[in-house]
Enzyme design. Structure first.
Site, mmCIF file in Angstrom:
data_model
loop_
_atom_site.group_PDB
_atom_site.id
_atom_site.type_symbol
_atom_site.label_atom_id
_atom_site.label_comp_id
_atom_site.label_asym_id
_atom_site.label_seq_id
_atom_site.Cartn_x
_atom_site.Cartn_y
_atom_site.Cartn_z
ATOM 1 N N HIS A 70 -8.131 -5.166 -0.141
ATOM 2 C CA HIS A 70 -6.819 -4.562 0.117
ATOM 3 C C HIS A 70 -6.132 -5.208 1.323
ATOM 4 C CE1 HIS A 70 -3.774 -1.544 -0.283
ATOM 5 N NE2 HIS A 70 -3.997 -1.019 0.898
ATOM 6 N N ASP A 71 -6.919 -5.620 2.296
ATOM 7 C CA ASP A 71 -6.378 -6.269 3.496
ATOM 8 C C ASP A 71 -5.578 -7.531 3.195
ATOM 9 O OD1 ASP A 71 -6.905 -4.658 5.595
ATOM 10 O OD2 ASP A 71 -8.471 -5.906 6.494
ATOM 11 N N ARG A 96 -11.785 5.800 10.654
ATOM 12 C CA ARG A 96 -11.407 4.398 10.674
ATOM 13 C C ARG A 96 -12.492 3.507 10.080
ATOM 14 N NH1 ARG A 96 -7.104 1.331 10.082
ATOM 15 N NH2 ARG A 96 -7.015 -0.449 11.469
ATOM 16 N N SER A 133 0.842 -1.193 0.000
ATOM 17 C CA SER A 133 0.000 0.000 0.000
ATOM 18 C C SER A 133 0.884 1.253 0.000
ATOM 19 C CB SER A 133 -0.927 -0.055 1.224
ATOM 20 O OG SER A 133 -1.937 0.904 1.165
ATOM 21 N N ASP A 138 -8.950 -6.298 -4.560
ATOM 22 C CA ASP A 138 -8.528 -5.034 -3.945
ATOM 23 C C ASP A 138 -9.048 -3.889 -4.808
ATOM 24 O OD1 ASP A 138 -7.227 -2.813 -2.949
ATOM 25 O OD2 ASP A 138 -5.244 -3.742 -2.885
#
Lengths: 381, 381
Positions: free
Chosen positions: A352-353, A222, A148, A319
């Site tokens: 994305h994680d 968040r 990232s 992602d």
């Protein structure tokens, strides 16, 4: 188990920043794992993304739950093998895990920086990291690796210090943010800056005033982040439309009805406790600004003319924040410059994680790549 | 130009709600366009989504910029032709454009409802709409039409009043929200409910206290909404990474640097001026709750056993909030019940917002469908 020991390095000389400002004396927190070989050729720098730190692997003595954020990737016998490589994790300048940041005193004035902390770029971070390498006596890194925003730092190393980096390992990254990415960052930032407790960024305890942490804004930031780190599919699989408490609706607009709601609230609450609001602004801004092709009228191939490193790029099919398409743009630019590129697109459901998870195909790709680097070290030593 | 005239209808009898609560006397704002034929067979009800109203078409006398929100679709000679059909737009109960909502006084107590306004569902709205049809003397609707949440209302009409609806026109909709959709709604709601000016939902002027509108939260909610209504591609095309003021960065975390940031701020500011925070909570909750398959263990085909209508469904390829996949789930469930379904998937770049735009292929599909309805009216009259 790898035991990690945080260290700190003071830098007494001011550093000129991309904005035109400069920062006076500052400290960087870092950790190292493994042993630097005699030739100093086996060092790998690991760069972090938004909310991580220098603690990339291992645990702290006596705290068995304190695994580093990339412990699935890095350690003895792991993909980035600390029995073979000397691995360095560093907390970026402006972050909130030990390195100098907005919550610290400006050595010039003695007052807490707050909103006056200088705005930083990926390029600035790379410069601070290069200075740390100088202190550690490392002339050339075997690799710089990151996911990232960390991947952007690895890319920037190949452009700013082409002679000091042999390999760049760039995971789930992009050559710049899309408008949608900037938009999500902006909403998160607005949630923070319009929180009455933000107080223009000067919310730290000072002059007898208690801290007024803008937790409402950090929570929202968040929650937005979490949604964009996951794929739609994995959210449906993990939470779907399951209710929080029972099969019966409460018919409330303010109580959490669905599991996904309680999950996001929990993640938001946890984050607001430990993360710094000014750091959130600084780091998302550095993400927005990163755009190596910008100086070349958007021509990414031209931007990478300076690069000399070899590259591994990895992306994940689901992602949508840093999609495979964006990694392929980088691959194309590198190939246009006849650079050595390995590219793996991993069919993973986690969005994305995925770059933080332990998909064996992903870990094997990285492992093979570092094995080859290690062999080449042996050949030249 | 079609001139619209808002009307209001008072309902004196209490209405039992899905939650188990009931609402006492209430008003609905509505507009009608065109003429109801002698047989009363040409009525089309148009249902609105989150932030729209009963003003679906035409302009108000003397206000030439006051086009209804679906004016590209509805009017004389348009896809839904008001020279052929009697079109009814109604503002949903709980909304903030004239129908009874949280900003009005509870007739039982005389106090402003605020947070005490009952939580509503799509099914409740359909019941209020059916009552309005009773008042207008319309036994059976030629069609119910809506996009997004409006499409859910059209779907629900076919289940709640199968004998009172001949056609359902369901555009950019879904059989329920995914976890990701609920998540975005939840973040928006939390931005509103944690705004200190929200005051638990009781922020209206009352007892000498001035109104304290939770504008910060509404702005964030709208910014999140806007991002999800657009596609990544159309955002890149429209805004890309263009800077707001010049080619020079300001290096600020709080000023808008990119055009996408100023656009979102502007949209957020505008929305916070005219929209009601409690309405936002109510309407997003109704979206969350809608799930006709829920009562059938998730079996959507079983849920549609009751339906008797014919259906037109339209989806848009780049709509990631209500993706074509979700429309196809509905199409499958309808076909499982041997219902008459027309489905068009429009290759449009605009994301969810496409349903409000004037793509000629889209407008033609709807136009053809209504032409056929109109012909069948002629045949039976």
């Amino acid at each position: 188990m790898l035991i990690a020991t945080p260290q700190s390095q003071h830098f007494a000389d001011p550093l000129a920043l991309q904005s035109g400002a400069s920062i006076r004396a500052y400290d960087l927190s870092f950790e190292t794992y493994g042993t630097l070989n005699a030739d100093k050729t086996n060092a790998v720098l690991v760069c972090h993304a938004l909310n991580a730190s220098h603690h990339v692997a291992g645990v702290y003595a006596g705290q068995e739950k304190s695994e580093g954020w990339w412990d699935s990737m890095i350690g003895p016998g792991k993909s980035l093998d600390t029995d073979q490589f000397f691995v360095i994790g560093v907390n970026n300048l402006g972050s909130c895990f030990g390195s100098t940041g907005p919550m610290h005193a400006n050595p010039h004035t003695g007052a807490v920086y707050g909103a006056d902390f200088p705005v930083l770029t990926v390029e600035d971070w790379v410069n601070t990291q290069a200075r740390l390498m100088d202190v550690l006596g490392i002339g050339k890194l075997a690799a710089v690796m990151g996911g990232s925003l960390g991947g952007m730092q690895a890319l920037s190393w190949t452009l700013q210090y082409p002679e000091r980096i042999a390999h760049a390992v760039v995971i789930a990254s992009a050559p710049n943010l899309t408008a949608e990415n900037i938009a999500f960052n902006e909403v998160a930032r607005r949630a923070i800056t319009t929180d009455p407790d933000f107080n223009g960024g000067n919310f730290y305890a000072q002059d007898g005033q208690p801290e007024t942490k803008p937790k409402r804004g950090l929570r929202i930031a968040r929650m937005i982040g979490h949604i964009t780190y996951l794929s739609d599919d994995v959210m449906n699989e993990k939470f779907g439309r399951s209710l929080k408490d029972s099969a019966k609706l409460k018919f409330s607009t303010q109580d959490a009805e669905f599991q996904i709601e309680s999950y996001l609230r929990y993640q938001g609450d946890k984050f607001a406790e430990y993360f710094d609001a000014n750091t959130y602004l600084l780091i998302t801004r550095a993400l927005d600004y990163f755009d190596p092709a910008g100086a070349c009228d958007g021509n990414l191939s031209q931007a990478f003319q300076r690069a000399r490193a070899k590259f591994l790029l990895v992306s994940f099919t689901t992602d949508w924040r840093f999609s495979p398409k964006r990694s392929r743009e980088i691959v194309k630019a590198l190939m246009d410059n006849r650079l050595d590129v390995t590219y793996a697109e991993i069919d993973a459901p986690h969005g994305h994680d995925a770059f933080l998870l332990d998909d064996p195909r992903y870990l094997n790709v990285v492992s093979s790549y570092f094995n080859n680097i290690y062999k080449s070290l042996g050949a030249s030593s």
